[in-house]
Design a protein around this motif. Structure first.
Motif, PDB file in Angstrom:
ATOM      1  N   PRO A   3       0.394 -50.430  17.772  1.00 48.40           N
ATOM      2  CA  PRO A   3       1.513 -50.067  16.868  1.00 48.40           C
ATOM      3  C   PRO A   3       0.839 -50.102  15.384  1.00 48.40           C
ATOM      4  CG  PRO A   3       2.370 -51.668  18.403  1.00 48.40           C
ATOM      5  CD  PRO A   3       0.674 -51.711  18.620  1.00 48.40           C
ATOM      6  N   LEU A   4       0.844 -49.076  14.716  1.00 45.42           N
ATOM      7  CA  LEU A   4       0.277 -48.973  13.204  1.00 45.42           C
ATOM      8  C   LEU A   4       1.405 -49.301  12.328  1.00 45.42           C
ATOM      9  CD1 LEU A   4      -2.147 -46.141  13.442  1.00 45.42           C
ATOM     10  CD2 LEU A   4      -2.642 -48.579  13.892  1.00 45.42           C
ATOM     11  N   PHE A   5       2.094 -50.427  12.662  1.00 38.73           N
ATOM     12  CA  PHE A   5       3.214 -50.681  11.707  1.00 38.73           C
ATOM     13  C   PHE A   5       3.554 -52.350  12.090  1.00 38.73           C
ATOM     14  CE2 PHE A   5       4.876 -48.887  15.639  1.00 38.73           C
ATOM     15  CZ  PHE A   5       5.860 -49.888  16.101  1.00 38.73           C
ATOM     16  N   GLY A   6       4.046 -52.882  10.986  1.00 39.15           N
ATOM     17  CA  GLY A   6       4.446 -54.178  11.164  1.00 39.15           C
ATOM     18  C   GLY A   6       6.004 -54.441  11.723  1.00 39.15           C
ATOM     19  N   PRO A   7       6.448 -55.766  11.826  1.00 35.09           N
ATOM     20  CA  PRO A   7       7.757 -55.944  12.258  1.00 35.09           C
ATOM     21  C   PRO A   7       8.723 -56.059  11.411  1.00 35.09           C
ATOM     22  CG  PRO A   7       6.393 -58.065  11.827  1.00 35.09           C
ATOM     23  CD  PRO A   7       5.527 -56.859  11.712  1.00 35.09           C
ATOM     24  N   SER A   8       8.415 -55.760   9.925  1.00 36.07           N
ATOM     25  CA  SER A   8       9.490 -55.378   9.165  1.00 36.07           C
ATOM     26  C   SER A   8      10.109 -53.840   8.889  1.00 36.07           C
ATOM     27  CB  SER A   8       9.032 -55.792   7.649  1.00 36.07           C
ATOM     28  OG  SER A   8       7.974 -54.920   7.420  1.00 36.07           O
ATOM     29  N   THR A   9       9.386 -53.277  10.006  1.00 37.14           N
ATOM     30  CA  THR A   9       9.890 -51.653  10.004  1.00 37.14           C
ATOM     31  C   THR A   9      11.297 -51.663  10.580  1.00 37.14           C
ATOM     32  OG1 THR A   9       7.552 -51.050  10.740  1.00 37.14           O
ATOM     33  CG2 THR A   9       9.131 -49.578  11.486  1.00 37.14           C
ATOM     34  N   SER A  10      12.153 -50.492   9.795  1.00 37.10           N
ATOM     35  CA  SER A  10      13.380 -50.531  10.300  1.00 37.10           C
ATOM     36  C   SER A  10      13.642 -49.565  11.140  1.00 37.10           C
ATOM     37  CB  SER A  10      14.061 -50.188   8.697  1.00 37.10           C
ATOM     38  OG  SER A  10      13.809 -49.219   8.352  1.00 37.10           O
ATOM     39  N   SER A  11      12.660 -48.458  11.297  1.00 37.48           N
ATOM     40  CA  SER A  11      13.004 -47.436  12.197  1.00 37.48           C
ATOM     41  C   SER A  11      11.643 -47.156  12.563  1.00 37.48           C
ATOM     42  CB  SER A  11      13.748 -46.297  11.595  1.00 37.48           C
ATOM     43  OG  SER A  11      13.557 -45.131  12.449  1.00 37.48           O
ATOM     44  N   LEU A  12      11.414 -46.707  13.937  1.00 36.45           N
ATOM     45  CA  LEU A  12      10.399 -46.042  14.636  1.00 36.45           C
ATOM     46  C   LEU A  12       9.883 -44.704  14.343  1.00 36.45           C
ATOM     47  CD1 LEU A  12      10.263 -47.376  18.042  1.00 36.45           C
ATOM     48  CD2 LEU A  12       8.655 -47.970  16.093  1.00 36.45           C
ATOM     49  N   ASP A  13      10.856 -44.011  13.408  1.00 41.88           N
ATOM     50  CA  ASP A  13      10.664 -42.700  12.868  1.00 41.88           C
ATOM     51  C   ASP A  13       9.392 -42.358  12.192  1.00 41.88           C
ATOM     52  OD1 ASP A  13      11.552 -40.144  11.855  1.00 41.88           O
ATOM     53  OD2 ASP A  13      11.573 -41.000   9.916  1.00 41.88           O
ATOM     54  N   LYS A  14       8.603 -41.737  12.944  1.00 34.45           N
ATOM     55  CA  LYS A  14       7.311 -41.247  12.417  1.00 34.45           C
ATOM     56  C   LYS A  14       6.206 -42.417  12.400  1.00 34.45           C
ATOM     57  CE  LYS A  14       6.633 -37.663   9.855  1.00 34.45           C
ATOM     58  NZ  LYS A  14       6.835 -36.728   8.367  1.00 34.45           N
ATOM     59  N   GLN A  15       6.571 -43.519  13.066  1.00 36.64           N
ATOM     60  CA  GLN A  15       5.707 -44.732  13.044  1.00 36.64           C
ATOM     61  C   GLN A  15       4.476 -44.301  14.271  1.00 36.64           C
ATOM     62  OE1 GLN A  15       5.498 -46.903  10.995  1.00 36.64           O
ATOM     63  NE2 GLN A  15       7.290 -46.835  10.131  1.00 36.64           N
ATOM     64  N   ILE A  16       3.430 -44.482  13.827  1.00 33.22           N
ATOM     65  CA  ILE A  16       2.114 -44.148  14.798  1.00 33.22           C
ATOM     66  C   ILE A  16       1.849 -45.344  15.602  1.00 33.22           C
ATOM     67  CG2 ILE A  16      -0.075 -43.608  14.874  1.00 33.22           C
ATOM     68  CD1 ILE A  16      -0.028 -42.463  11.987  1.00 33.22           C
ATOM     69  N   ILE A  17       1.736 -44.752  16.998  1.00 35.11           N
ATOM     70  CA  ILE A  17       1.340 -45.975  18.016  1.00 35.11           C
ATOM     71  C   ILE A  17       0.245 -45.210  18.613  1.00 35.11           C
ATOM     72  CG2 ILE A  17       1.848 -47.023  20.191  1.00 35.11           C
ATOM     73  CD1 ILE A  17       4.667 -45.481  18.278  1.00 35.11           C
ATOM     74  N   VAL A  18      -0.832 -45.650  18.742  1.00 38.43           N
ATOM     75  CA  VAL A  18      -2.206 -45.349  19.191  1.00 38.43           C
ATOM     76  C   VAL A  18      -2.279 -45.864  20.817  1.00 38.43           C
ATOM     77  CG1 VAL A  18      -4.772 -45.423  19.034  1.00 38.43           C
ATOM     78  CG2 VAL A  18      -3.690 -45.240  17.065  1.00 38.43           C
TER      79      VAL A  18
ATOM     80  N   ASP B 234     -13.803 -48.017  16.047  1.00 36.71           N
ATOM     81  CA  ASP B 234     -14.661 -47.627  14.924  1.00 36.71           C
ATOM     82  C   ASP B 234     -13.594 -47.023  13.882  1.00 36.71           C
ATOM     83  OD1 ASP B 234     -17.052 -47.813  16.403  1.00 36.71           O
ATOM     84  OD2 ASP B 234     -17.258 -45.641  16.863  1.00 36.71           O
ATOM     85  N   ILE B 235     -12.713 -46.278  14.116  1.00 35.67           N
ATOM     86  CA  ILE B 235     -11.839 -45.768  13.094  1.00 35.67           C
ATOM     87  C   ILE B 235     -10.970 -47.151  12.543  1.00 35.67           C
ATOM     88  CG2 ILE B 235      -9.808 -44.432  12.649  1.00 35.67           C
ATOM     89  CD1 ILE B 235     -10.877 -42.321  14.376  1.00 35.67           C
ATOM     90  N   MET B 236     -10.442 -48.064  13.287  1.00 36.49           N
ATOM     91  CA  MET B 236      -9.873 -49.044  12.632  1.00 36.49           C
ATOM     92  C   MET B 236     -10.535 -50.051  12.004  1.00 36.49           C
ATOM     93  SD  MET B 236      -6.636 -49.126  13.269  1.00 36.49           S
ATOM     94  CE  MET B 236      -6.469 -47.030  13.000  1.00 36.49           C
ATOM     95  N   GLY B 237     -12.000 -50.095  12.060  1.00 31.20           N
ATOM     96  CA  GLY B 237     -12.730 -50.612  11.162  1.00 31.20           C
ATOM     97  C   GLY B 237     -12.695 -50.228   9.623  1.00 31.20           C
ATOM     98  N   ILE B 238     -12.659 -48.944   9.503  1.00 35.43           N
ATOM     99  CA  ILE B 238     -12.429 -48.188   8.174  1.00 35.43           C
ATOM    100  C   ILE B 238     -11.062 -48.290   7.835  1.00 35.43           C
ATOM    101  CG2 ILE B 238     -12.768 -46.029   7.000  1.00 35.43           C
ATOM    102  CD1 ILE B 238     -15.505 -47.337   8.081  1.00 35.43           C
ATOM    103  N   VAL B 239     -10.022 -47.808   8.548  1.00 34.92           N
ATOM    104  CA  VAL B 239      -8.619 -47.719   8.025  1.00 34.92           C
ATOM    105  C   VAL B 239      -8.068 -49.047   7.824  1.00 34.92           C
ATOM    106  CG1 VAL B 239      -6.282 -47.057   8.996  1.00 34.92           C
ATOM    107  CG2 VAL B 239      -8.303 -45.551   9.444  1.00 34.92           C
ATOM    108  N   GLN B 240      -8.367 -50.149   8.684  1.00 34.86           N
ATOM    109  CA  GLN B 240      -7.664 -51.500   8.547  1.00 34.86           C
ATOM    110  C   GLN B 240      -8.638 -52.613   7.787  1.00 34.86           C
ATOM    111  OE1 GLN B 240      -5.820 -52.610  12.247  1.00 34.86           O
ATOM    112  NE2 GLN B 240      -4.013 -52.121  11.657  1.00 34.86           N
ATOM    113  N   ALA B 241      -9.663 -52.833   8.540  1.00 33.98           N
ATOM    114  CA  ALA B 241     -10.844 -53.869   8.386  1.00 33.98           C
ATOM    115  C   ALA B 241     -11.376 -53.708   6.876  1.00 33.98           C
ATOM    116  CB  ALA B 241     -11.727 -54.288   9.005  1.00 33.98           C
ATOM    117  N   LEU B 242     -12.233 -52.482   6.518  1.00 37.58           N
ATOM    118  CA  LEU B 242     -12.705 -52.090   5.458  1.00 37.58           C
ATOM    119  C   LEU B 242     -11.636 -52.168   4.318  1.00 37.58           C
ATOM    120  CD1 LEU B 242     -14.993 -51.498   3.739  1.00 37.58           C
ATOM    121  CD2 LEU B 242     -14.849 -49.235   4.479  1.00 37.58           C
TER     122      LEU B 242
END
Length: 394
Positions: free
Chosen positions: A220-235, A269-277
């Motif tokens: 899940p590319l969102f955190g626990p403070s999310t108020s709605s799953l509207d358009k939230q991405i799940i890989v 590979d992508i999360m290394g760029i999108v998140q870690a870097l």
């Protein structure tokens, strides 16, 4: 030019309407505006009633909320209509983006009560953590039976696993594989096993080895403070028996989420760029500001909106849990190697700075601009929108 007894010129006396006339004219125009505004609100209420009917129909037939093609068609139609009648299309698009989002949120709240597996039993491993509590609320609201397995009740693992449909692993990454190994032998053969960590290769491999039944990796590319799953991405990264896992993906889509499919290697590979870097670069910027003892409040007095936006993203990082970001940044040797390459890349610019080589900078800048290509124009539009919103707010 002569003046009368009031001291006003004849010109002003003849051509300036009296305040009473102006007030009367403004009052009439304001009544017209109030009447139009009342009609707009009434029409929005009527639109919302139709949205409720749409949500009921989607709920009945298990249809997902987010329909990107339909939304873009709607926006395009309203933009064309605005152009025909002399309105700014960007202004109308901004209004309708808000209207459409509110419609999706309203549908999401309705669909949150919809279960695609009535009576299904979900075991949340690590369910007392923040993400565990978030998913507990989602599943309970949809009338699933939810069980929680955490460190304090691990001796009950076999009874908690009895008859479950889904086991979702949401524990810190450094213990994820060990937890998977421990729970694997306790799972029913038909239960779906999934994890929700931000790395996928090792957990997916461990799940396939530890459980003979259906397996899928989720992020899940969102955190626990999310108020709605509207358009939230799940890989979603496939593991074993995709058909048996599909109901989980359909459930997220029904709640308004957007499922993106990927294999585990591509994901990491992508999360290394999108998140870690991204997080590490933000950390390094904040660290530099702190070491220089920069006065943040003083810089904001001199700031452009884009600087305020950038500094806001830095501040946002440091307003959150350090352990969360350390887990993301140090998740794997592969990520650490990526970040070391990034630091080496930065150091390669030292000679350019020491010599003041503007020509080299411009050549490198042009090469990078060509590599970014059309995305630069998209980035300009999107960032301009955010800056405008920031100006409106502050």
């Amino acid at each position: 030019m002569s003046e009368n007894n009031t001291g006003k010129s004849d010109f002003i006396e003849r051509d300036e309407p009296g305040n009473a006339d102006v007030d009367q004219a403004l009052s009439g125009l304001r009544r017209d505006i109030d009447g139009i505004d009342a009609q707009i609100v009434s029409l929005l209420a009527q639109r919302q009633q139709v949205v409720h009917h749409v949500a009921a129909l989607k709920k009945k037939h298990n249809l997902q909320i987010y329909h990107p093609a339909r939304e873009e068609d709607l926006i395009s139609m309203r933009r064309r209509q605005a152009s025909r009648i002399g309105l700014d299309p960007d202004f109308i698009e901004e209004i309708y983006r808000t209207v459409v989002r509110r419609s999706r949120v309203a549908q999401s709240r309705s669909m949150a009560l919809k279960s695609l597996r009535p009576g299904g039993i979900v075991l949340l491993v690590g369910g007392k953590g923040e993400m565990g509590r978030f998913f507990e609320a989602c599943f309970r609201q949809a009338d699933y039976q939810v069980r929680i397995l955490d460190r304090d009740n691990w001796p009950d693992v076999r009874s908690l696993c009895d008859g479950i449909d889904l086991a979702m692993i949401g524990v810190p990454m450094d213990v994820t594989c060990q937890v998977i190994r421990n729970i694997g032998p306790c799972l029913p053969s038909k239960a779906v096993l999934c994890d929700i960590t931000s790395v996928k290769v090792d957990p997916l491999k461990e799940m396939l080895q530890s459980h003979a039944g259906p397996v899928i990796g989720l992020h899940p590319l969102f955190g626990p403070s999310t108020s709605s799953l509207d358009k939230q991405i799940i890989v979603a990264t496939p593991g074993r028996d995709d058909d048996a896992c599909q109901w989980i993906l359909d459930q997220f889509a029904t709640w308004g989420g957007v499922v993106v499919r990927s294999d585990a290697g591509e994901h990491d590979d992508i999360m290394g760029i999108v998140q870690a870097l991204r997080h590490f670069a933000t950390f390094a910027f904040g660290q530099f500001l702190k070491r220089r003892a920069v006065s943040l409040s003083r810089t904001l007095e001199f700031s452009s909106p884009i600087y305020r936006l950038e500094l806001g993203m830095v501040g946002r990082l440091f307003a959150q849990d350090a352990s969360l970001y350390s887990e993301i940044i140090f998740a794997s040797e592969h990520r650490r190697e990526l970040l070391k390459d990034y630091l080496v890349s930065l150091s390669e610019n030292l000679d350019m700075l020491e010599t003041g080589n503007k020509q080299l900078f411009q050549r490198e800048f042009q090469k990078i601009a060509e590599w970014f290509g059309p995305f630069s124009e998209q980035a300009m539009r999107e960032s301009t929108f955010l800056i405008d919103k920031l100006i409106e707010r502050f």
